[in-house]
Design a protein around this motif. Sequence first.
Motif, PDB file in Angstrom:
ATOM      1  N   PHE A 225       0.834  -1.191   0.000  1.00 57.40           N
ATOM      2  CA  PHE A 225       0.000   0.000   0.000  1.00 57.40           C
ATOM      3  C   PHE A 225       0.878   1.254   0.000  1.00 57.40           C
ATOM      4  CE2 PHE A 225      -2.000   3.477   2.331  1.00 57.40           C
ATOM      5  CZ  PHE A 225      -3.188   3.632   1.637  1.00 57.40           C
ATOM      6  N   ASN A 226       1.899   1.260   0.852  1.00 60.34           N
ATOM      7  CA  ASN A 226       2.798   2.421   0.903  1.00 60.34           C
ATOM      8  C   ASN A 226       3.565   2.597  -0.407  1.00 60.34           C
ATOM      9  OD1 ASN A 226       2.217   3.453   3.437  1.00 60.34           O
ATOM     10  ND2 ASN A 226       3.653   2.097   4.481  1.00 60.34           N
ATOM     11  N   ILE A 227       3.931   1.483  -1.024  1.00 62.09           N
ATOM     12  CA  ILE A 227       4.639   1.561  -2.305  1.00 62.09           C
ATOM     13  C   ILE A 227       3.725   2.178  -3.364  1.00 62.09           C
ATOM     14  CG2 ILE A 227       5.605   0.198  -4.203  1.00 62.09           C
ATOM     15  CD1 ILE A 227       6.675  -1.765  -2.089  1.00 62.09           C
ATOM     16  N   ASN A 228       2.507   1.681  -3.467  1.00 63.36           N
ATOM     17  CA  ASN A 228       1.566   2.190  -4.471  1.00 63.36           C
ATOM     18  C   ASN A 228       1.167   3.633  -4.202  1.00 63.36           C
ATOM     19  OD1 ASN A 228       1.512  -0.214  -5.925  1.00 63.36           O
ATOM     20  ND2 ASN A 228      -0.127  -1.076  -4.677  1.00 63.36           N
ATOM     21  N   ARG A 229       1.025   3.972  -2.912  1.00 72.82           N
ATOM     22  CA  ARG A 229       0.646   5.343  -2.571  1.00 72.82           C
ATOM     23  C   ARG A 229       1.739   6.328  -2.975  1.00 72.82           C
ATOM     24  NH1 ARG A 229      -0.697   6.948   3.603  1.00 72.82           N
ATOM     25  NH2 ARG A 229       1.207   5.751   3.870  1.00 72.82           N
ATOM     26  N   THR A 230       2.975   6.007  -2.677  1.00 75.34           N
ATOM     27  CA  THR A 230       4.066   6.930  -3.005  1.00 75.34           C
ATOM     28  C   THR A 230       4.359   6.938  -4.508  1.00 75.34           C
ATOM     29  OG1 THR A 230       5.600   5.162  -2.326  1.00 75.34           O
ATOM     30  CG2 THR A 230       5.189   6.915  -0.756  1.00 75.34           C
ATOM     31  N   LYS A 231       4.115   5.832  -5.176  1.00 76.57           N
ATOM     32  CA  LYS A 231       4.246   5.824  -6.642  1.00 76.57           C
ATOM     33  C   LYS A 231       3.316   6.867  -7.260  1.00 76.57           C
ATOM     34  CE  LYS A 231       5.646   1.117  -7.964  1.00 76.57           C
ATOM     35  NZ  LYS A 231       5.142  -0.151  -8.554  1.00 76.57           N
ATOM     36  N   GLU A 232       2.112   6.921  -6.717  1.00 82.47           N
ATOM     37  CA  GLU A 232       1.120   7.867  -7.228  1.00 82.47           C
ATOM     38  C   GLU A 232       1.551   9.307  -6.936  1.00 82.47           C
ATOM     39  OE1 GLU A 232      -1.834   8.477  -9.622  1.00 82.47           O
ATOM     40  OE2 GLU A 232      -1.198   6.455  -9.056  1.00 82.47           O
ATOM     41  N   LEU A 233       2.121   9.522  -5.763  1.00 82.10           N
ATOM     42  CA  LEU A 233       2.597  10.856  -5.403  1.00 82.10           C
ATOM     43  C   LEU A 233       3.753  11.289  -6.299  1.00 82.10           C
ATOM     44  CD1 LEU A 233       2.486  10.623  -1.506  1.00 82.10           C
ATOM     45  CD2 LEU A 233       1.029  12.040  -2.944  1.00 82.10           C
ATOM     46  N   ILE A 234       4.658  10.351  -6.592  1.00 82.58           N
ATOM     47  CA  ILE A 234       5.793  10.653  -7.468  1.00 82.58           C
ATOM     48  C   ILE A 234       5.300  10.987  -8.873  1.00 82.58           C
ATOM     49  CG2 ILE A 234       7.840   9.651  -8.573  1.00 82.58           C
ATOM     50  CD1 ILE A 234       8.227   8.030  -5.927  1.00 82.58           C
ATOM     51  N   LYS A 235       4.280  10.248  -9.313  1.00 79.76           N
ATOM     52  CA  LYS A 235       3.690  10.531 -10.623  1.00 79.76           C
ATOM     53  C   LYS A 235       3.059  11.923 -10.625  1.00 79.76           C
ATOM     54  CE  LYS A 235       1.224   7.178 -12.137  1.00 79.76           C
ATOM     55  NZ  LYS A 235       0.025   6.297 -12.319  1.00 79.76           N
ATOM     56  N   TYR A 236       2.428  12.271  -9.510  1.00 81.63           N
ATOM     57  CA  TYR A 236       1.777  13.572  -9.373  1.00 81.63           C
ATOM     58  C   TYR A 236       2.798  14.708  -9.462  1.00 81.63           C
ATOM     59  CZ  TYR A 236      -0.546  17.472  -6.986  1.00 81.63           C
ATOM     60  OH  TYR A 236      -1.048  18.706  -6.648  1.00 81.63           O
ATOM     61  N   ALA A 237       4.023  14.450  -8.982  1.00 80.77           N
ATOM     62  CA  ALA A 237       5.062  15.482  -8.986  1.00 80.77           C
ATOM     63  C   ALA A 237       5.477  15.884 -10.395  1.00 80.77           C
ATOM     64  CB  ALA A 237       6.280  14.994  -8.197  1.00 80.77           C
ATOM     65  N   GLY A 238       5.286  14.982 -11.349  1.00 76.02           N
ATOM     66  CA  GLY A 238       5.613  15.296 -12.744  1.00 76.02           C
ATOM     67  C   GLY A 238       7.080  15.648 -12.921  1.00 76.02           C
ATOM     68  N   ASN A 239       7.336  16.819 -13.494  1.00 71.95           N
ATOM     69  CA  ASN A 239       8.705  17.251 -13.764  1.00 71.95           C
ATOM     70  C   ASN A 239       9.299  18.104 -12.651  1.00 71.95           C
ATOM     71  OD1 ASN A 239       8.725  15.978 -16.329  1.00 71.95           O
ATOM     72  ND2 ASN A 239       7.642  17.733 -17.225  1.00 71.95           N
ATOM     73  N   ASP A 240       8.553  18.252 -11.558  1.00 69.58           N
ATOM     74  CA  ASP A 240       9.060  19.033 -10.430  1.00 69.58           C
ATOM     75  C   ASP A 240      10.073  18.188  -9.657  1.00 69.58           C
ATOM     76  OD1 ASP A 240       9.441  20.327  -7.947  1.00 69.58           O
ATOM     77  OD2 ASP A 240       7.485  21.309  -8.109  1.00 69.58           O
ATOM     78  N   ARG A 241      11.351  18.444  -9.901  1.00 72.25           N
ATOM     79  CA  ARG A 241      12.411  17.598  -9.351  1.00 72.25           C
ATOM     80  C   ARG A 241      12.407  17.608  -7.817  1.00 72.25           C
ATOM     81  NH1 ARG A 241      17.453  18.499  -7.660  1.00 72.25           N
ATOM     82  NH2 ARG A 241      17.381  20.681  -8.333  1.00 72.25           N
ATOM     83  N   LYS A 242      12.268  18.798  -7.230  1.00 71.79           N
ATOM     84  CA  LYS A 242      12.319  18.887  -5.772  1.00 71.79           C
ATOM     85  C   LYS A 242      11.147  18.142  -5.137  1.00 71.79           C
ATOM     86  CE  LYS A 242      14.946  23.166  -5.248  1.00 71.79           C
ATOM     87  NZ  LYS A 242      14.952  24.544  -4.681  1.00 71.79           N
ATOM     88  N   MET A 243       9.969  18.300  -5.724  1.00 71.24           N
ATOM     89  CA  MET A 243       8.801  17.608  -5.187  1.00 71.24           C
ATOM     90  C   MET A 243       8.957  16.098  -5.339  1.00 71.24           C
ATOM     91  SD  MET A 243       4.749  18.022  -6.183  1.00 71.24           S
ATOM     92  CE  MET A 243       4.662  19.733  -5.626  1.00 71.24           C
ATOM     93  N   LYS A 244       9.489  15.683  -6.482  1.00 70.47           N
ATOM     94  CA  LYS A 244       9.694  14.254  -6.719  1.00 70.47           C
ATOM     95  C   LYS A 244      10.695  13.679  -5.720  1.00 70.47           C
ATOM     96  CE  LYS A 244       9.436  12.812 -10.887  1.00 70.47           C
ATOM     97  NZ  LYS A 244       9.666  12.521 -12.323  1.00 70.47           N
ATOM     98  N   GLU A 245      11.764  14.403  -5.461  1.00 68.14           N
ATOM     99  CA  GLU A 245      12.765  13.958  -4.481  1.00 68.14           C
ATOM    100  C   GLU A 245      12.148  13.850  -3.085  1.00 68.14           C
ATOM    101  OE1 GLU A 245      15.925  16.751  -4.821  1.00 68.14           O
ATOM    102  OE2 GLU A 245      16.808  15.815  -6.614  1.00 68.14           O
TER     103      GLU A 245
END
Length: 285
Positions: A225-245
């Motif tokens: 669940f935590n893996i899938n949840r954070t995958k979605e958040l990383i996808k949401y960050a798009g090209n925003d490098r700082k947010m993705k990090e």
Amino acid sequence: MFYLITLMLYINFIDDWSDFGFRIRKLFQNDIPFIHTIGNFNRGRMVKWILSNETVNKFAQDIDKAILPKETFVNLIVYMQNFSITMKDSDICISRITYNSEVLDVNKFRPCRRDPHCEHCIRSDPSVAYSLSHRLLNLQLRLGLKRCYVKSVEEDEALFDKLCAQMYRETVYIARRGFFARDLFLEHIALCATAGYEEFYRRHWFQKATNWLTKNGCMSEFRNFNINRTKELIKYAGNDRKMKERFVRIKCELLNIECDEHATDVLLIVLAHAIRHAARFMNKV
């Protein structure tokens, strides 16, 4: 129950609200009325809403059939801001309960102080997952702790039935799909079992939850669940490098948590419900 509330509110401390802690302490300075949030055991009150075609979101039928993909449900949890109440809305509305006058007679209800924003959050669809439980929690604290109603006692209690019915449907769905969202599963049980809905008192559910406890008396969220949840958040960050990090860092932190404080506290509430139910009906077993 006190731990459940305080842990739900922790997110707002990062906003440095100067009076936030004061309002939380004030909320619980007289917790005698809180006893009234603990409902008598009942069965069947939710049937009308469980069998009804009227739902609080467009995913209800797929949830009932357990065919909604788990990934879709995780996305609904992640994007809670798309629903009628957000975490921050909920915490603000909980803290605003302190603006209501003190309870003079626990046997009498009176109107809650008018609050159009929170009234909208509590009473508006669509809702799913945590937006459901936070709507219910806000309603529960008003009816139980402050002994006041948003619309009327009858309308608020009907809404209570409706929300718990949908939470029951989600709880069954999560169980049928392998208990993949533990914290939400436990939160739904904790809140609705407090109100006495016996449909949430299932021995198998209690036994399953007990198995999540470690030797240290803690539990953690389901790893996938935590893996899938954070995958979605990383996808949401798009090209925003700082947010993705930032989301990658959160993912690493989540996967290393062995003791999730909120989930553990909610689990203790669920197990307390199991004991309460067993003690009440032990002579009938």
